[in-house]
Write a protein that holds these residues in place. Sequence first.
Motif, PDB file in Angstrom:
ATOM      1  N   ARG A  42     -13.342   3.631 -18.094  1.00  0.00           N
ATOM      2  CA  ARG A  42     -11.624   4.548 -17.142  1.00  0.00           C
ATOM      3  C   ARG A  42     -10.847   3.427 -17.502  1.00  0.00           C
ATOM      4  N   TRP A  43     -11.473   2.593 -16.837  1.00  0.00           N
ATOM      5  CA  TRP A  43     -10.128   1.293 -16.676  1.00  0.00           C
ATOM      6  C   TRP A  43      -9.734   0.859 -18.591  1.00  0.00           C
ATOM      7  N   LEU A  44     -11.108   0.994 -18.632  1.00  0.00           N
ATOM      8  CA  LEU A  44     -10.506   0.487 -20.935  1.00  0.00           C
ATOM      9  C   LEU A  44      -9.041   1.236 -21.178  1.00  0.00           C
ATOM     10  N   LYS A  45      -9.422   1.991 -21.159  1.00  0.00           N
ATOM     11  CA  LYS A  45      -8.410   3.580 -21.975  1.00  0.00           C
ATOM     12  C   LYS A  45      -7.694   3.621 -21.210  1.00  0.00           C
ATOM     13  N   ASP A  46      -7.434   3.284 -19.575  1.00  0.00           N
ATOM     14  CA  ASP A  46      -6.543   3.368 -18.806  1.00  0.00           C
ATOM     15  C   ASP A  46      -5.529   2.604 -19.187  1.00  0.00           C
ATOM     16  N   SER A  47      -5.456   1.291 -18.739  1.00  0.00           N
ATOM     17  CA  SER A  47      -4.900  -0.043 -18.333  1.00  0.00           C
ATOM     18  C   SER A  47      -5.063  -1.071 -18.620  1.00  0.00           C
ATOM     19  N   ALA A 107      -1.205  -6.643 -15.397  1.00  0.00           N
ATOM     20  CA  ALA A 107      -1.233  -4.958 -15.123  1.00  0.00           C
ATOM     21  C   ALA A 107      -2.759  -4.733 -15.235  1.00  0.00           C
ATOM     22  N   VAL A 108      -3.681  -5.342 -15.791  1.00  0.00           N
ATOM     23  CA  VAL A 108      -5.361  -4.794 -15.959  1.00  0.00           C
ATOM     24  C   VAL A 108      -5.431  -5.518 -14.642  1.00  0.00           C
ATOM     25  N   PHE A 109      -5.184  -6.348 -14.267  1.00  0.00           N
ATOM     26  CA  PHE A 109      -5.444  -6.489 -12.144  1.00  0.00           C
ATOM     27  C   PHE A 109      -4.843  -4.603 -12.015  1.00  0.00           C
ATOM     28  N   ALA A 110      -3.981  -4.566 -11.760  1.00  0.00           N
ATOM     29  CA  ALA A 110      -3.829  -3.691 -10.745  1.00  0.00           C
ATOM     30  C   ALA A 110      -4.495  -2.145 -11.500  1.00  0.00           C
ATOM     31  N   GLY A 111      -4.908  -2.374 -12.324  1.00  0.00           N
ATOM     32  CA  GLY A 111      -5.017  -1.137 -13.425  1.00  0.00           C
ATOM     33  C   GLY A 111      -6.686  -0.849 -12.433  1.00  0.00           C
ATOM     34  N   PHE A 147     -10.027  -2.359  -1.478  1.00  0.00           N
ATOM     35  CA  PHE A 147     -10.348  -3.801  -1.520  1.00  0.00           C
ATOM     36  C   PHE A 147      -9.959  -4.106  -2.578  1.00  0.00           C
ATOM     37  N   CYS A 148      -8.280  -4.232  -2.496  1.00  0.00           N
ATOM     38  CA  CYS A 148      -8.206  -5.171  -3.487  1.00  0.00           C
ATOM     39  C   CYS A 148      -7.719  -6.969  -3.554  1.00  0.00           C
ATOM     40  N   GLN A 149      -8.399  -8.107  -3.285  1.00  0.00           N
ATOM     41  CA  GLN A 149      -7.280  -9.226  -3.129  1.00  0.00           C
ATOM     42  C   GLN A 149      -7.400 -10.432  -4.549  1.00  0.00           C
ATOM     43  N   PRO A 150      -6.444 -10.622  -4.890  1.00  0.00           N
ATOM     44  CA  PRO A 150      -4.925 -10.505  -3.841  1.00  0.00           C
ATOM     45  C   PRO A 150      -4.714  -9.441  -3.613  1.00  0.00           C
ATOM     46  N   SER A 151      -3.876  -9.070  -2.158  1.00  0.00           N
ATOM     47  CA  SER A 151      -3.314  -7.510  -2.677  1.00  0.00           C
ATOM     48  C   SER A 151      -1.997  -7.653  -3.502  1.00  0.00           C
ATOM     49  N   PRO A 152      -1.679  -6.727  -4.631  1.00  0.00           N
ATOM     50  CA  PRO A 152      -0.518  -6.706  -4.899  1.00  0.00           C
ATOM     51  C   PRO A 152       0.393  -5.157  -4.403  1.00  0.00           C
ATOM     52  N   GLY A 153      -0.066  -4.967  -3.202  1.00  0.00           N
ATOM     53  CA  GLY A 153       0.839  -4.217  -2.529  1.00  0.00           C
ATOM     54  C   GLY A 153       1.039  -2.916  -3.526  1.00  0.00           C
ATOM     55  N   ARG A 154       2.288  -1.822  -2.997  1.00  0.00           N
ATOM     56  CA  ARG A 154       2.106  -1.175  -4.024  1.00  0.00           C
ATOM     57  C   ARG A 154       2.501  -0.607  -4.822  1.00  0.00           C
ATOM     58  N   GLY A 155       2.423   0.314  -5.812  1.00  0.00           N
ATOM     59  CA  GLY A 155       3.645   0.566  -7.264  1.00  0.00           C
ATOM     60  C   GLY A 155       2.707   0.269  -8.221  1.00  0.00           C
ATOM     61  N   VAL A 156       3.583  -0.014  -9.527  1.00  0.00           N
ATOM     62  CA  VAL A 156       2.419  -0.716 -10.694  1.00  0.00           C
ATOM     63  C   VAL A 156       3.192  -1.250 -11.077  1.00  0.00           C
ATOM     64  N   PRO A 157       2.232  -2.571 -12.219  1.00  0.00           N
ATOM     65  CA  PRO A 157       3.471  -3.952 -12.429  1.00  0.00           C
ATOM     66  C   PRO A 157       4.706  -3.785 -13.107  1.00  0.00           C
ATOM     67  N   LEU A 191       9.211 -11.649 -11.261  1.00  0.00           N
ATOM     68  CA  LEU A 191       8.780 -10.122 -10.734  1.00  0.00           C
ATOM     69  C   LEU A 191       7.774 -10.070 -10.032  1.00  0.00           C
ATOM     70  N   SER A 192       8.370  -9.186  -8.796  1.00  0.00           N
ATOM     71  CA  SER A 192       6.904  -8.767  -7.983  1.00  0.00           C
ATOM     72  C   SER A 192       5.289  -8.345  -8.584  1.00  0.00           C
ATOM     73  N   PHE A 193       4.867  -9.112  -8.510  1.00  0.00           N
ATOM     74  CA  PHE A 193       3.267  -8.408  -8.771  1.00  0.00           C
ATOM     75  C   PHE A 193       3.344  -7.219  -8.349  1.00  0.00           C
ATOM     76  N   VAL A 194       3.602  -6.152  -8.402  1.00  0.00           N
ATOM     77  CA  VAL A 194       3.352  -5.316  -7.110  1.00  0.00           C
ATOM     78  C   VAL A 194       2.464  -4.212  -7.621  1.00  0.00           C
ATOM     79  N   GLY A 195       1.048  -2.991  -7.511  1.00  0.00           N
ATOM     80  CA  GLY A 195       0.307  -2.143  -7.759  1.00  0.00           C
ATOM     81  C   GLY A 195      -0.039  -1.786  -6.420  1.00  0.00           C
ATOM     82  N   PRO A 196      -1.166  -1.010  -6.662  1.00  0.00           N
ATOM     83  CA  PRO A 196      -1.661  -0.258  -5.542  1.00  0.00           C
ATOM     84  C   PRO A 196      -2.638  -1.240  -4.674  1.00  0.00           C
TER      85      PRO A 196
END
Length: 260
Positions: free
Chosen positions: A104-109, A185-189, A225-235, A252-257
């Motif tokens: 799923r990760w490969l396909k979606d992110s 992007a792949v980390f946030a995914g 549980f995601c570290q370093p925490s990328p915050g909220r949103g998408v890359p 630009l800010s690195f933001v993600g789940p």
Amino acid sequence: MGARVAYLVAGLAVAACLGTLIGCAGGGTFNSGQRAPWRGKTEEACLASGAVRASAYVQSMPAIDGPGVCGLEVPLRVSGLSGGRVGVAPPATIGCPLTAGLDRWLKDSVQPAAYRYFGRPVVELKQIASYGCRGRNGNRFGAISEHAFGNALDIAGFRLAGGDEITVVGGWWGGPPRERAFLQAVFAGACAEFYTVLGPGSDRFHYNHIHVDLLLTNTRSGHHFCQPSPGRGVPVAQAEGEPHSTASVTPLSFVGPGAD
């Protein structure tokens, strides 16, 4: 998605014992406790769902039972994902739930990011740790690792069609803008797909890879549980061209789940 929900629910139902049974959360120590019941139930539900099927690149292996609580009932030797279009080098020994999650990760992110930043797909994952009966971060006396249950993978790099390679250790901090954006992007995914994700900056043990696992107790109220925490949103990193100097790129800010 339906299959994923089915075996997640199965795992959550059994995991209701968490905090009350000895060894329930992580499976105990190496030589004491018992393997958490949710592990076998989640594995069975995944296999029954059909999300992962036997093939030339996904092959069942004899059950691994011990030493201690280490092991899994239906280990898989995975040398390829995404219908064999993405190799796994070297082949990984992991369970069905993690195999399905990687697909799923490969396909979606991963593939959308590869096409966005490089115009071509990823054809191989470079992994440096799959199943291994050990403690977290290699500590023999600490909490047991998800690697000890075939429920974790450490990903050190990606090979693109055409042969170019992107490594976590080379691209995360000092790589070209496209590589940094891709890895963000792949980390946030991964933070959205897996229950535990650790990368460079989380601690000294993860400077050269992205660790992903499906430890059920790390999913709470929809957060992982995601570290370093990328915050909220998408890359939102942009890399439309390759500038001669990174000084011409506005960071630009690195933001993600995020994770609690």
